[in-house]
Design a protein around this motif. Structure first.
Motif, PDB file in Angstrom:
ATOM      1  N   GLY A 117      12.807  12.590   2.897  1.00  0.00           N
ATOM      2  CA  GLY A 117      12.659  10.902   1.581  1.00  0.00           C
ATOM      3  C   GLY A 117      11.312  11.143   0.538  1.00  0.00           C
ATOM      4  N   VAL A 118      11.271   9.876   0.187  1.00  0.00           N
ATOM      5  CA  VAL A 118       9.759   9.778  -1.182  1.00  0.00           C
ATOM      6  C   VAL A 118       9.150   8.285  -0.570  1.00  0.00           C
ATOM      7  CG1 VAL A 118       9.676   9.292  -3.242  1.00  0.00           C
ATOM      8  CG2 VAL A 118      12.108  10.025  -2.720  1.00  0.00           C
ATOM      9  N   LEU A 119       7.843   9.159  -0.829  1.00  0.00           N
ATOM     10  CA  LEU A 119       6.719   8.766   0.054  1.00  0.00           C
ATOM     11  C   LEU A 119       6.163   7.720  -1.636  1.00  0.00           C
ATOM     12  CD1 LEU A 119       4.939   7.377   2.104  1.00  0.00           C
ATOM     13  CD2 LEU A 119       3.952   9.295   2.473  1.00  0.00           C
ATOM     14  N   VAL A 120       5.575   7.368  -1.604  1.00  0.00           N
ATOM     15  CA  VAL A 120       4.962   5.768  -3.026  1.00  0.00           C
ATOM     16  C   VAL A 120       3.713   5.103  -2.344  1.00  0.00           C
ATOM     17  CG1 VAL A 120       5.215   4.959  -4.438  1.00  0.00           C
ATOM     18  CG2 VAL A 120       6.933   6.459  -4.098  1.00  0.00           C
ATOM     19  N   LEU A 121       3.026   5.499  -3.216  1.00  0.00           N
ATOM     20  CA  LEU A 121       1.456   4.771  -1.985  1.00  0.00           C
ATOM     21  C   LEU A 121       1.494   3.277  -3.950  1.00  0.00           C
ATOM     22  CD1 LEU A 121      -0.872   7.038  -1.701  1.00  0.00           C
ATOM     23  CD2 LEU A 121       0.411   5.677  -0.230  1.00  0.00           C
ATOM     24  N   GLY A 122       1.367   2.337  -3.451  1.00  0.00           N
ATOM     25  CA  GLY A 122       0.983   1.274  -4.536  1.00  0.00           C
ATOM     26  C   GLY A 122       2.429   0.832  -4.637  1.00  0.00           C
ATOM     27  N   GLN A 123       3.851   1.241  -4.337  1.00  0.00           N
ATOM     28  CA  GLN A 123       5.024   0.432  -4.813  1.00  0.00           C
ATOM     29  C   GLN A 123       5.333   0.504  -3.975  1.00  0.00           C
ATOM     30  OE1 GLN A 123       6.103  -1.225  -7.794  1.00  0.00           O
ATOM     31  NE2 GLN A 123       3.886  -1.005  -9.134  1.00  0.00           N
ATOM     32  N   GLU A 124       6.685  -0.977  -3.561  1.00  0.00           N
ATOM     33  CA  GLU A 124       7.528  -1.097  -2.747  1.00  0.00           C
ATOM     34  C   GLU A 124       8.840  -0.448  -3.872  1.00  0.00           C
ATOM     35  OE1 GLU A 124      11.013  -2.140  -0.819  1.00  0.00           O
ATOM     36  OE2 GLU A 124      10.439  -2.840  -2.313  1.00  0.00           O
ATOM     37  N   GLN A 125       9.854   0.645  -3.285  1.00  0.00           N
ATOM     38  CA  GLN A 125      11.090   1.251  -3.491  1.00  0.00           C
ATOM     39  C   GLN A 125      12.200   0.119  -3.041  1.00  0.00           C
ATOM     40  OE1 GLN A 125      11.459   5.522  -3.023  1.00  0.00           O
ATOM     41  NE2 GLN A 125       9.343   5.163  -1.744  1.00  0.00           N
ATOM     42  N   ASP A 126      12.952   0.012  -3.765  1.00  0.00           N
ATOM     43  CA  ASP A 126      14.270  -0.359  -3.811  1.00  0.00           C
ATOM     44  C   ASP A 126      15.611   0.527  -4.083  1.00  0.00           C
ATOM     45  OD1 ASP A 126      13.607  -3.087  -3.373  1.00  0.00           O
ATOM     46  OD2 ASP A 126      13.752  -3.918  -5.450  1.00  0.00           O
ATOM     47  N   THR A 127      15.498   1.409  -4.893  1.00  0.00           N
ATOM     48  CA  THR A 127      15.929   2.680  -5.180  1.00  0.00           C
ATOM     49  C   THR A 127      15.042   4.101  -4.548  1.00  0.00           C
ATOM     50  OG1 THR A 127      15.422   2.838  -6.889  1.00  0.00           O
ATOM     51  CG2 THR A 127      17.179   1.441  -6.113  1.00  0.00           C
ATOM     52  N   LEU A 128      15.845   5.150  -3.925  1.00  0.00           N
ATOM     53  CA  LEU A 128      15.021   6.279  -3.459  1.00  0.00           C
ATOM     54  C   LEU A 128      14.207   6.684  -5.076  1.00  0.00           C
ATOM     55  CD1 LEU A 128      14.772   8.602  -1.610  1.00  0.00           C
ATOM     56  CD2 LEU A 128      16.905   9.579  -2.640  1.00  0.00           C
ATOM     57  N   GLY A 129      12.888   6.204  -4.550  1.00  0.00           N
ATOM     58  CA  GLY A 129      11.937   7.044  -5.913  1.00  0.00           C
ATOM     59  C   GLY A 129      11.339   5.707  -7.078  1.00  0.00           C
ATOM     60  N   GLY A 130      12.014   4.759  -6.215  1.00  0.00           N
ATOM     61  CA  GLY A 130      12.095   3.900  -7.593  1.00  0.00           C
ATOM     62  C   GLY A 130      12.570   2.278  -7.431  1.00  0.00           C
ATOM     63  N   GLY A 131      13.350   1.158  -8.364  1.00  0.00           N
ATOM     64  CA  GLY A 131      13.537   0.161  -8.025  1.00  0.00           C
ATOM     65  C   GLY A 131      12.280  -0.582  -7.818  1.00  0.00           C
ATOM     66  N   PRO A 145       0.383  -1.179   0.354  1.00  0.00           N
ATOM     67  CA  PRO A 145      -0.181  -0.670   0.374  1.00  0.00           C
ATOM     68  C   PRO A 145       0.917   1.395   0.303  1.00  0.00           C
ATOM     69  CG  PRO A 145      -1.184  -1.799   0.947  1.00  0.00           C
ATOM     70  CD  PRO A 145       0.711  -2.447   0.617  1.00  0.00           C
ATOM     71  N   PHE A 146       1.752   1.720   1.078  1.00  0.00           N
ATOM     72  CA  PHE A 146       3.051   2.523   0.450  1.00  0.00           C
ATOM     73  C   PHE A 146       3.946   2.412   1.260  1.00  0.00           C
ATOM     74  CE2 PHE A 146       2.383   2.693   5.208  1.00  0.00           C
ATOM     75  CZ  PHE A 146       3.389   3.182   6.096  1.00  0.00           C
ATOM     76  N   SER A 147       5.654   3.328   0.392  1.00  0.00           N
ATOM     77  CA  SER A 147       6.760   2.697   1.043  1.00  0.00           C
ATOM     78  C   SER A 147       7.017   4.033   1.020  1.00  0.00           C
ATOM     79  CB  SER A 147       7.668   2.083   0.100  1.00  0.00           C
ATOM     80  OG  SER A 147       7.270   2.611  -0.772  1.00  0.00           O
ATOM     81  N   TYR A 148       7.877   4.126   2.092  1.00  0.00           N
ATOM     82  CA  TYR A 148       8.636   5.404   2.098  1.00  0.00           C
ATOM     83  C   TYR A 148       9.924   4.850   2.424  1.00  0.00           C
ATOM     84  CZ  TYR A 148      10.777   9.798   4.318  1.00  0.00           C
ATOM     85  OH  TYR A 148      10.772  10.748   4.872  1.00  0.00           O
ATOM     86  N   ALA A 149      11.240   5.753   0.979  1.00  0.00           N
ATOM     87  CA  ALA A 149      12.800   5.689   1.108  1.00  0.00           C
ATOM     88  C   ALA A 149      13.282   6.817   1.616  1.00  0.00           C
ATOM     89  CB  ALA A 149      12.878   4.784  -0.220  1.00  0.00           C
ATOM     90  N   VAL A 150      14.584   6.611   1.893  1.00  0.00           N
ATOM     91  CA  VAL A 150      15.052   8.120   2.059  1.00  0.00           C
ATOM     92  C   VAL A 150      16.543   7.706   1.917  1.00  0.00           C
ATOM     93  CG1 VAL A 150      14.173   8.872   4.449  1.00  0.00           C
ATOM     94  CG2 VAL A 150      16.081   7.309   4.618  1.00  0.00           C
ATOM     95  N   PRO A 151      17.341   8.346   1.881  1.00  0.00           N
ATOM     96  CA  PRO A 151      18.859   8.025   1.250  1.00  0.00           C
ATOM     97  C   PRO A 151      19.666   7.319   1.488  1.00  0.00           C
ATOM     98  CG  PRO A 151      18.511  10.249   1.310  1.00  0.00           C
ATOM     99  CD  PRO A 151      17.273   9.960   1.748  1.00  0.00           C
ATOM    100  N   GLY A 152      20.020   6.257   1.555  1.00  0.00           N
ATOM    101  CA  GLY A 152      20.838   5.640   2.492  1.00  0.00           C
ATOM    102  C   GLY A 152      20.178   4.192   3.055  1.00  0.00           C
ATOM    103  N   GLN A 153      18.295   4.105   2.637  1.00  0.00           N
ATOM    104  CA  GLN A 153      17.654   3.451   3.524  1.00  0.00           C
ATOM    105  C   GLN A 153      16.325   3.297   2.592  1.00  0.00           C
ATOM    106  OE1 GLN A 153      16.865   0.264   4.324  1.00  0.00           O
ATOM    107  NE2 GLN A 153      17.486   0.258   6.423  1.00  0.00           N
ATOM    108  N   ALA A 154      16.100   2.327   1.731  1.00  0.00           N
ATOM    109  CA  ALA A 154      15.283   2.215   1.453  1.00  0.00           C
ATOM    110  C   ALA A 154      13.897   1.886   1.897  1.00  0.00           C
ATOM    111  CB  ALA A 154      15.141   1.418   0.265  1.00  0.00           C
TER     112      ALA A 154
END
Length: 419
Positions: free
Chosen positions: A338-352, A257-266
């Motif tokens: 960081g980057v807050l995304v709905l619907g996807q799991e981030q492996d890199t900041l804002g993507g992956g 449902p959501f993922s929040y990634a920050v620099p150095g920690q996806a």
């Protein structure tokens, strides 16, 4: 006693003999059946010829069956090759239970051309769903202009479906070179982009009279390109409450449902139900299993609260606390920027993004607070109370959300059903 020759051999053999013939001969109780048969059918040579003809028919039909089996094997092998190119293999148990290291959700390799064309076909299906919703809207606001535009869009989708099918067939038969395949895919993607824009223009007419928070996001396909992005980041937080309405029946697992990634920690802050695992909350790669039972295709309200002191967490479903625990990333503040995304799991900041971990379903009223909500406040949210609070860190509003890849916005209905 009647001697019957022909029908007992079955209708399948009748096809090789033309019209079936019944041979009926009266035989005394102590008579010779074989002699009576010869008398009834004429000469022994005629009977022998009939038997030989029947034998030849059986052999022909046996050969036909063998050919059909070979054809089935060829088609099955061809289908298997297509599926191996277009279906993403789900990994096994969990995501590598070694502390959820940052590399456990690595990017997939570049999809094969057949898979890319398959995804285009899925996108077309998503567009058709949006057109069906527009058709319902047009019934309430019927005009010749709206109907004509809808028909034009429908015709465009039909044409694109034929193009995608043709490209898949050509690719499977090896008729397209990589360069030609890339050019054709580019043409289809360009048309899809134009079609998305025209449908989006139509959808805007539904939003004019809608309150800014009365909307839901729909993620209709399990892809690595359909998502929404919250425009602002989270601040540094020593406690939080995250609540939302959610609806899904996807299997296995509804995804992320959501993922929040920050620099150095996806995996700074992630909510995920992946494969056959229960739903989990990740904080700085540390994990707690959540006792939710919501994968039934109905709307549910869920909340997760957490404080950095001792890593204490609580989980609420439909206004009632269903679980709690401690030692979840204790004394680790949620990091900012960081980057807050709905619907996807981030492996890199804002993507992956990984399609196997994508959320499939509907989501609404995603709110974030920098404190722990009380049970009464959570209950008010779950019952759509008019006094329910909006998140003081992230408030659910259309102006705060950007959508990508065909995710759609529609009027939120769950609270209307409760009130």
């Amino acid at each position: 006693l009647l001697l019957l020759l022909g029908p007992a051999l079955g209708p399948a053999l009748g096809q090789g003999l033309g019209q079936t013939r019944f041979i009926c001969t009266s035989v005394p109780l102590d008579g010779d059946v074989c002699a009576a048969s010869a008398l009834g059918t004429g000469s022994a040579e005629e009977l022998k010829g009939t038997v030989l003809q029947l034998r030849e028919t059986v052999l022909q039909q046996k050969e036909t069956i063998m050919n059909q089996k070979e054809t089935i094997r060829e088609l099955t092998a061809k289908l298997g090759r297509c599926e191996s190119q277009s279906v993403l293999e789900l990994p096994g148990e969990g995501k590598g239970r070694k502390g959820f290291s940052k590399n456990t959700m690595g990017d997939l390799s570049r999809p094969a051309a057949a898979e890319t064309l398959s995804q285009l076909g899925q996108t077309l299906q998503s567009l058709k769903t949006r057109l069906e919703n527009l058709e319902q809207f047009s019934r309430m606001n019927s005009s010749s202009q709206t109907n004509n535009l809808k028909d034009i869009l429908q015709n465009k989708i039909d044409d694109l479906e034929k193009q995608v099918l043709s490209r898949v067939n050509s690719l499977e038969e090896g008729k397209l070179s990589p360069r030609n395949e890339s050019e054709e895919r580019g043409k289809i993607e360009s048309t899809l982009t134009s079609l998305h824009q025209r449908i989006s223009d139509l959808e805007k007419g539904q939003k004019d009279n809608r309150p800014p928070d009365r909307f839901q996001l729909t993620f209709s396909l399990r892809t690595n390109y359909m998502y929404a992005k919250v425009k602002k980041s989270l601040p540094e937080m020593y406690a939080f409450s995250i609540c939302m309405w959610i609806k899904s029946s996807a299997s296995p697992g509804m995804g992320t449902p959501f993922s929040y990634a920050v620099p150095g920690q996806a995996n700074e802050l992630v909510l995920i139900e992946w494969g056959n695992n229960p739903m989990e909350i990740l904080i700085n790669d540390k994990v707690a299993k959540l006792p939710f039972a919501i994968n039934d295709g109905k709307w549910h309200h869920i909340c997760v609260t957490w404080t950095t002191r001792d890593g204490v967490w609580e989980a609420y479903q439909d206004g009632t606390q269903t679980g709690n625990g401690e030692n979840l990333a204790p004394y680790h503040p949620i990091k900012p920027q960081g980057v807050l995304v709905l619907g996807q799991e981030q492996d890199t900041l804002g993507g992956g993004f990984d399609a196997t971990q994508a959320f499939v379903g509907e989501l609404a009223h995603f709110n974030v607070w920098d404190r722990k909500l009380s049970p009464g406040e959570v209950y008010g949210l779950a019952t759509c109370s008019s006094k329910a609070l909006a998140g003081n860190v992230i408030a659910w509003a259309e102006a705060n959300i950007d959508i990508y890849g065909g995710a759609t916005k529609w009027t939120f209905e769950a609270c209307r059903q409760l009130n």
